[in-house]
Write an enzyme that holds these catalytic residues in place. Structure first.
Site, PDB file in Angstrom:
ATOM      1  N   GLY A  86       0.799  -1.221   0.000  1.00  0.00           N
ATOM      2  CA  GLY A  86       0.000   0.000   0.000  1.00  0.00           C
ATOM      3  C   GLY A  86       0.825   1.262   0.000  1.00  0.00           C
ATOM      4  O   GLY A  86       0.306   2.347  -0.274  1.00  0.00           O
ATOM      5  N   ARG A  87       2.112   1.144   0.311  1.00  0.00           N
ATOM      6  CA  ARG A  87       2.983   2.324   0.286  1.00  0.00           C
ATOM      7  C   ARG A  87       4.412   1.923  -0.074  1.00  0.00           C
ATOM      8  O   ARG A  87       5.375   2.534   0.375  1.00  0.00           O
ATOM      9  CB  ARG A  87       2.958   3.049   1.632  1.00  0.00           C
ATOM     10  N   LYS A 107       9.940   2.254   0.358  1.00  0.00           N
ATOM     11  CA  LYS A 107       8.832   2.209   1.313  1.00  0.00           C
ATOM     12  C   LYS A 107       8.461   3.642   1.683  1.00  0.00           C
ATOM     13  O   LYS A 107       9.302   4.402   2.158  1.00  0.00           O
ATOM     14  CB  LYS A 107       9.261   1.424   2.556  1.00  0.00           C
ATOM     15  N   ASP A 119      -2.357   7.252   2.392  1.00  0.00           N
ATOM     16  CA  ASP A 119      -1.650   8.220   1.542  1.00  0.00           C
ATOM     17  C   ASP A 119      -0.407   7.633   0.884  1.00  0.00           C
ATOM     18  O   ASP A 119       0.224   8.284   0.057  1.00  0.00           O
ATOM     19  CB  ASP A 119      -1.292   9.476   2.335  1.00  0.00           C
ATOM     20  N   ASP A 242       1.032 -11.283   7.020  1.00  0.00           N
ATOM     21  CA  ASP A 242       1.621 -10.492   5.940  1.00  0.00           C
ATOM     22  C   ASP A 242       2.969  -9.905   6.343  1.00  0.00           C
ATOM     23  O   ASP A 242       3.664  -9.322   5.504  1.00  0.00           O
ATOM     24  CB  ASP A 242       0.673  -9.379   5.489  1.00  0.00           C
TER      25      ASP A 242
END
Length: 468
Positions: A86-87, A107, A119, A242
């Site tokens: 996600g980032r 990252k 974000d 994860d």
């Protein structure tokens, strides 16, 4: 800059990832660069401004194949069917100077299809925390991801308040996780489970015989990893599936911490309200995570009954495997090269005393065999009785003092020092960061006595945060 990319994950089916570029940042400025690791990776031509642009995400080096990986996972025991990077953006892979394949990942590099409303960014605090702690773990000899670079972005990001943004460049044997297999097993995409299994075996366990061989390989690596964590008083804080790697490396240093005063139930993570990932529960969680891995792997085996039976036997054997690794690690901490019957009880007696008296974990072990060890305890008579039994046990051990020195660090990345370092870095002062990095590079040597001290009452850090 030359990075000798040799990408393999990008050759897998496109359903395993999404190809995309990192989001550029306003004004990349290099905070830290691991030149020794860069040389190991074969990276050359690393001008600081170019390093900042590349590892800030503003310039894509030749040969990179940027992508965000797909995975799912159990988070605090609850299954989330789609997570993913996600980032983070995997720039690509290199074959390092030791012949090992390694990922290079940004990252905090912006939104991806897996951001789930986030974000996609990181701020300076967690970036420098991961940089320091991952490199400290490497110096301690614990399998871990590494930190290659930290770049300040010149942009503020919103958390509880506005904070300075940053990007971490992380290096790993791979970013394959238990959740990488779970996502396809959960969806019933068995061909993809099989493809990923074959890839993981080729990359991490070429000697493994099929899915069950891979399961055994990963269980063994995780057992050794958990024992190593515990021997240094480390609490990962968020052992979701994860965050559990196939390589057996420590990954995702979010709300992690090293203990000061010892307690088996110690929790630092602000999000671990029930103590699921407490220090003493880490072996149980490792076994639980491997059971989830087994559940995903066996979906590809036609004879399900036989597969379940074989996988169950591997999982049921794992607690004993952890105990053996734990006994070996902790025996060394009290000067015993090869543990025998009764040694675990001797270690446990010491740990019980430490917990009762609130003794400092690192300093108590480091001081064993000296008068300073006794000073760590309030119940001196109980400690003296233990020390007499200990002296009797190691009387015939070859070089017990040397064994203890090699197993017990003089310095660890203590929480209060990390927080002080972050506060200084936010203000533009990297001197505390450099001081920490210098001392932690040789943790078994006493090079900075001040950094070995536990926190004063006013300095105690009671909770740690992941920064997302």
């Amino acid at each position: 800059m030359h990075i000798p990319f040799d990408n393999s994950y990008a050759t897998l089916p496109e359903g395993f990832y999404t190809r995309l570029q990192p989001t550029s940042v306003a004004s990349p400025k290099l905070l830290a660069f691991n030149e020794n690791l860069a040389a190991e990776l074969g990276i050359s031509g690393a001008d600081p401004k170019l390093v900042a642009r590349v590892f800030g995400g503003n310039e894509i080096p030749q040969g990179a194949a940027p992508l965000a990986q797909l995975y799912s996972g159990h988070q605090f025991g609850n299954y989330n069917p789609q997570l993913g990077d996600g980032r983070a953006i995997l720039l690509g892979e290199v074959i390092d100077t030791n012949g090992l394949r390694r990922d290079i990942q940004l990252k905090g590099s912006g939104r991806t299809p897996y951001s789930r409303g986030g974000d996609g960014r990181a701020w300076v605090g967690p970036v420098l925390r991961e940089y320091v702690v991952s490199e400290a773990m490497h110096a301690l000899g614990v399998p871990t991801t590494r930190a290659l670079a930290a770049v300040r972005t010149g942009e503020d990001i919103a958390r509880e308040t506005m904070l300075p943004g940053a990007v971490l460049t992380r290096v790993a044997s791979s970013h394959l996780r238990v959740g990488s297999f779970q996502v396809f097993a959960h969806r019933g995409q068995i061909d993809d489970v099989r493809t990923l299994t074959d890839y993981a075996i080729a990359r991490h366990a070429p000697e493994a015989d099929g899915p069950l061989g891979l399961l055994q390989h990963v269980c063994d690596r995780q057992a050794d990893l958990i024992a190593a964590w515990m021997s240094f008083g480390f609490i990962h804080g968020v052992m979701n599936t994860d965050n559990c790697t196939i390589s057996g490396e420590t990954i995702d240093y979010g709300p992690c911490a090293f203990m000061d005063d010892f307690h088996m139930g110690r929790v630092f993570s602000s999000i671990d309200q029930q103590g699921r990932y407490a220090f003493g529960n880490q072996p149980n969680i490792a076994v639980w995570n491997m059971a989830q891995f087994a559940t995903a792997l066996i979906q590809q085996i036609e004879d399900k009954d036989a597969a379940v039976e074989a996988a169950t036997a591997i999982i049921h054997a794992m607690p004993a495997r952890i105990e053996v690794a734990w006994a070996r690690r902790f025996a060394a901490k009290i000067g015993i090269r090869t543990p025998r019957d009764g040694d675990v009880d001797l270690v446990q007696r010491l740990l019980d005393l430490m917990q009762k008296d609130g003794a400092d974990f690192t300093n108590s072990f480091r001081a064993l065999g000296t008068d300073a060890a006794r000073d760590q305890f309030t119940d001196r008579a109980a400690y003296d009785a233990w020390a007499t039994a200990h002296a009797d046990r190691i009387a015939d051990e070859p070089d017990p003092a040397g064994v203890m020195r090699a197993a017990n660090p003089a310095v660890i990345p203590r929480n209060h020092r990390i927080e002080q370092m972050i506060e200084a870095a936010v203000a533009g002062d990297m001197a505390p960061f450099e001081r920490l990095m210098a001392a932690l590079a040789t943790p078994f040597e006493q090079t900075d006595a001040e950094l070995a001290k536990p926190p004063a009452p006013s300095e105690i850090v009671a909770a740690t945060f992941c920064g997302t």
